[in-house]
Motif scaffolding. Structure first.
Motif, mmCIF file in Angstrom:
data_model
loop_
_atom_site.group_PDB
_atom_site.id
_atom_site.type_symbol
_atom_site.label_atom_id
_atom_site.label_comp_id
_atom_site.label_asym_id
_atom_site.label_seq_id
_atom_site.Cartn_x
_atom_site.Cartn_y
_atom_site.Cartn_z
ATOM 1 N N ILE A 179 -10.894 -10.006 6.716
ATOM 2 C CA ILE A 179 -9.472 -9.772 6.483
ATOM 3 C C ILE A 179 -9.009 -10.491 5.221
ATOM 4 O O ILE A 179 -8.193 -9.965 4.453
ATOM 5 C CB ILE A 179 -8.653 -10.230 7.701
ATOM 6 N N LEU A 180 -9.537 -11.685 4.978
ATOM 7 C CA LEU A 180 -9.160 -12.442 3.789
ATOM 8 C C LEU A 180 -9.541 -11.695 2.521
ATOM 9 O O LEU A 180 -8.733 -11.589 1.582
ATOM 10 C CB LEU A 180 -9.821 -13.819 3.817
ATOM 11 N N ILE A 181 -10.761 -11.159 2.463
ATOM 12 C CA ILE A 181 -11.203 -10.444 1.262
ATOM 13 C C ILE A 181 -10.324 -9.215 1.018
ATOM 14 O O ILE A 181 -9.867 -8.968 -0.108
ATOM 15 C CB ILE A 181 -12.676 -10.038 1.403
ATOM 16 N N VAL A 182 -10.073 -8.454 2.073
ATOM 17 C CA VAL A 182 -9.253 -7.241 1.923
ATOM 18 C C VAL A 182 -7.835 -7.619 1.495
ATOM 19 O O VAL A 182 -7.242 -6.966 0.613
ATOM 20 C CB VAL A 182 -9.234 -6.441 3.238
ATOM 21 N N ASN A 183 -7.286 -8.662 2.092
ATOM 22 C CA ASN A 183 -5.921 -9.065 1.735
ATOM 23 C C ASN A 183 -5.848 -9.589 0.306
ATOM 24 O O ASN A 183 -4.844 -9.391 -0.385
ATOM 25 C CB ASN A 183 -5.438 -10.134 2.712
ATOM 26 N N CYS A 184 -6.912 -10.258 -0.150
ATOM 27 C CA CYS A 184 -6.945 -10.718 -1.539
ATOM 28 C C CYS A 184 -6.940 -9.534 -2.502
ATOM 29 O O CYS A 184 -6.304 -9.596 -3.574
ATOM 30 C CB CYS A 184 -8.180 -11.587 -1.774
ATOM 31 N N VAL A 185 -7.636 -8.463 -2.145
ATOM 32 C CA VAL A 185 -7.622 -7.266 -2.987
ATOM 33 C C VAL A 185 -6.221 -6.670 -3.048
ATOM 34 O O VAL A 185 -5.744 -6.265 -4.121
ATOM 35 C CB VAL A 185 -8.640 -6.236 -2.450
ATOM 36 N N VAL A 186 -5.543 -6.618 -1.899
ATOM 37 C CA VAL A 186 -4.164 -6.098 -1.881
ATOM 38 C C VAL A 186 -3.267 -6.948 -2.769
ATOM 39 O O VAL A 186 -2.470 -6.421 -3.572
ATOM 40 C CB VAL A 186 -3.628 -6.060 -0.440
ATOM 41 N N GLY A 187 -3.373 -8.270 -2.645
ATOM 42 C CA GLY A 187 -2.558 -9.148 -3.490
ATOM 43 C C GLY A 187 -2.880 -9.005 -4.954
ATOM 44 O O GLY A 187 -1.979 -9.031 -5.812
ATOM 45 N N ALA A 188 -4.164 -8.833 -5.278
ATOM 46 C CA ALA A 188 -4.560 -8.677 -6.682
ATOM 47 C C ALA A 188 -4.008 -7.380 -7.263
ATOM 48 O O ALA A 188 -3.515 -7.356 -8.407
ATOM 49 C CB ALA A 188 -6.080 -8.702 -6.792
ATOM 50 N N VAL A 189 -4.068 -6.301 -6.495
ATOM 51 C CA VAL A 189 -3.515 -5.026 -6.970
ATOM 52 C C VAL A 189 -2.014 -5.146 -7.177
ATOM 53 O O VAL A 189 -1.459 -4.630 -8.175
ATOM 54 C CB VAL A 189 -3.838 -3.899 -5.962
ATOM 55 N N LEU A 190 -1.347 -5.822 -6.274
ATOM 56 C CA LEU A 190 0.101 -6.006 -6.411
ATOM 57 C C LEU A 190 0.454 -6.785 -7.668
ATOM 58 O O LEU A 190 1.359 -6.397 -8.422
ATOM 59 C CB LEU A 190 0.638 -6.716 -5.171
ATOM 60 N N VAL A 191 -0.265 -7.858 -7.917
ATOM 61 C CA VAL A 191 -0.007 -8.649 -9.125
ATOM 62 C C VAL A 191 -0.324 -7.838 -10.374
ATOM 63 O O VAL A 191 0.419 -7.886 -11.372
ATOM 64 C CB VAL A 191 -0.830 -9.947 -9.087
ATOM 65 N N GLY A 192 -1.408 -7.084 -10.358
ATOM 66 C CA GLY A 192 -1.736 -6.251 -11.507
ATOM 67 C C GLY A 192 -0.670 -5.223 -11.809
ATOM 68 O O GLY A 192 -0.328 -4.978 -12.978
#
Length: 241
Positions: A179-192
């Motif tokens: 869940i942490l890895i997937v959530n980090c991807v979501v946060g990274a896409v949002l910041v991008g």
């Protein structure tokens, strides 16, 4: 009633009469310990069910968000409406993922407590009947080795020191880490997306997304490590304590 308080001529309790009383007391103790053991097992089952439900809820929300983004992208040809929709939807997904991670960490700490409690009960079983020790494949101490032995984690199958390397590798296949890895991807896409909307180049947006991934991962990993620090601290009971 003690012997000195007995009426004259009445004999005191014999050793034979004390034996059944001790046996009954031991049987009562075993019954109480067994009841507590089943109670802890039931509580662990509820915790695991909540853990799976939380993880499934996050993945369901994420799947729905991806499908919605795909439909909006097809309808708007990745225009400004798509970006606005993504900026409104992704924070919700990120919030659900973050709250899921926090709750999964709490469930893991609770599960450690229940396992330590069951190990303490097994220690009581051994005190009542030391002869059952060869038949126990789970732990009976509350230290790291005992708990890992109950979990069946690498290095916990015997009385040797736990394998740190093996348990670190195991951490990457657990539900919280997934869940942490997937959530980090979501946060990274949002910041991008946010950086790109500010007029920055795609290279800078990609760099910001990678930095956000690392920052979010580090923050949640530090949080999980701090929450689990009591496990190896002074709160662990050693054998015979």
């Amino acid at each position: 009633m003690t012997t000195e308080h007995l009426p004259p001529g009445q004999p005191g309790p014999s050793k034979e009469s004390a034996v059944p009383e001790d046996a009954a007391r031991r049987a009562l103790r075993v019954t109480l310990l067994t009841t507590e053991h089943w109670s802890l097992l039931a509580t662990r089952s509820l915790s695991w069910n909540e853990s799976f439900a939380r993880a499934g809820m996050f993945l369901t929300v994420l799947t729905g968000a991806v499908v919605a983004l795909a439909l909006v992208a097809q309808a708007t040809n990745f225009g400004s409406a798509f970006t606005i929709f993504a900026l409104l939807l992704l924070p919700v997904v990120f919030f659900v993922g973050s709250s899921t991670l926090v709750r999964l960490n709490e469930i893991n700490q609770e599960d450690l407590q229940w396992v330590r409690g069951m190990n303490r009960l097994r220690r009581a079983y051994l005190e009542i009947d030391p002869g059952i020790e060869p038949y126990l494949i789970t732990g009976w101490t509350e230290d790291v080795v005992g708990v890992l032995r109950t979990f069946g984690a690498p290095g916990g199958s015997g009385l040797q020191a736990p394998s740190i390397r093996g348990n670190i590798m195991h951490a990457f296949v657990t539900t919280p880490m997934m869940i942490l890895i997937v959530n980090c991807v979501v946060g990274a896409v949002l910041v991008g997306l946010v950086v790109a909307q500010l007029g920055m180049t795609m290279e800078l947006a990609a760099i910001a997304a990678v930095a956000a991934f690392v920052l979010i991962f580090t923050a949640f990993a530090a949080y999980g490590y701090r929450k689990a620090s009591f496990f190896t601290g002074s709160g662990s009971r050693q054998p015979g304590e």
